[in-house]
Design an enzyme around this catalytic site. Structure first.
Site: not given
Length: 291
Positions: A44, A161, A138, A203, A133, A107
């Protein structure tokens, strides 16, 4: 192999948005000198969403070459298309990355079964360590602990993560997965607490601008020196918060430009940091001793 401070590296760009390989090489050398334990490229923070496929693969390839086996390289290869994520993951393996980081498909809002099948499909076809992740803020999809536990049993899936910042969530994951399954924080502000719960590092966005401090913080937390780790974290807390005054990586790229590490380039739809946030972020950098 994967523990400690793993920087979610920015992708340096010139003012016109073109990729700046010289700055990338200098950043990588600086991180290694400062004690960063691994490089996470094109995640990201690395603006993966605005790189085309060719650029994405080239950033991975060059990062691996620039690091040259000095520390591990983890390549961001997630996508909202399973076929695209598969292609990127295979490309990262071909480039000799040490592992891949695959964000949940954004999405599309897949079901938990869809998340399981997506990640299992890729893991079964590309023999490279893969780190899940989860960042629902997001992606608009949340991978639940029971799905993480199912995926932990799939060959090549080695960790997660966890970027919700929810420590109860992290605790539940730790209880459900094998002991050797990596639990990594994706939230700087709560990383020390997650390590105390059995995590092996983070991270980090903050590590882009304060690599030595974040590396020391992680080392102390992993060693069980929690008081010292928390003291460093308290020093960094204003920075953790200020680096999200606008959407990541807008603030961290501005901060690195202020430090003279990169040019100010960023790609639309991301825009330069709003002027009203310049001084708060500058003060946080001063408080951390990095400016």
């Amino acid at each position: 192999m994967f523990q400690g401070s793993m920087v979610a590296l920015v992708t340096p760009m010139r003012d016109d948005g073109s990729l700046d390989w010289e700055s990338m090489a200098a950043l990588i050398d600086w991180h290694i000198e400062q004690g960063t334990h691994a490089i996470v490229t094109v995640g990201t923070t690395g603006e993966s969403a605005t790189l085309d496929m060719q650029e994405h693969v080239e950033v991975i390839r060059r990062t691996v070459d620039m690091v040259n086996h000095r520390i591990p390289v983890i390549a961001g290869t997630g996508a909202n298309s399973t076929s695209e994520a598969l292609e990127l993951t295979q490309a990262a393996k071909d480039a000799k990355a040490d592992a891949c980081l695959l964000v949940t498909p954004y999405y599309n809002k897949p079901t938990q079964e869809g998340l399981f099948q997506h990640h299992a499909y890729i893991a079964q076809r590309v023999a490279i360590p893969q780190i899940l992740y989860n960042v629902p803020g997001r992606t608009a999809v949340d991978m639940l602990p029971e799905t993480v536990a199912r995926l932990a049993a799939v060959d090549n899936i080695v960790g997660i993560k966890e970027a919700t910042g929810n420590l109860q969530r992290a605790k539940e994951i730790r209880e459900r997965v094998p002991q050797d399954f990596l639990l990594l924080s994706g939230d700087d502000a709560t990383a020390v607490d997650l390590i105390e719960l059995g995590g092996l590092g983070e991270i980090s966005v903050t590590a882009n601008v304060a690599p030595r401090l974040v590396a020391q913080m992680c080392e102390k937390a992993i060693a069980g020196n929690m008081a010292e780790a928390r003291a460093i974290n308290d020093r960094l807390m204003p920075l953790h918060k200020s680096l999200f005054l606008e959407s990541n990586p807008i603030p961290v790229k501005w901060a690195l430009a202020q430090m003279g590490k990169i040019a100010a380039g960023i790609r639309l739809p991301m825009t330069p940091l709003s002027e009203r946030f310049h001084e708060p972020l500058r003060q946080a950098m001063i408080a951390a001793g990095i400016l």
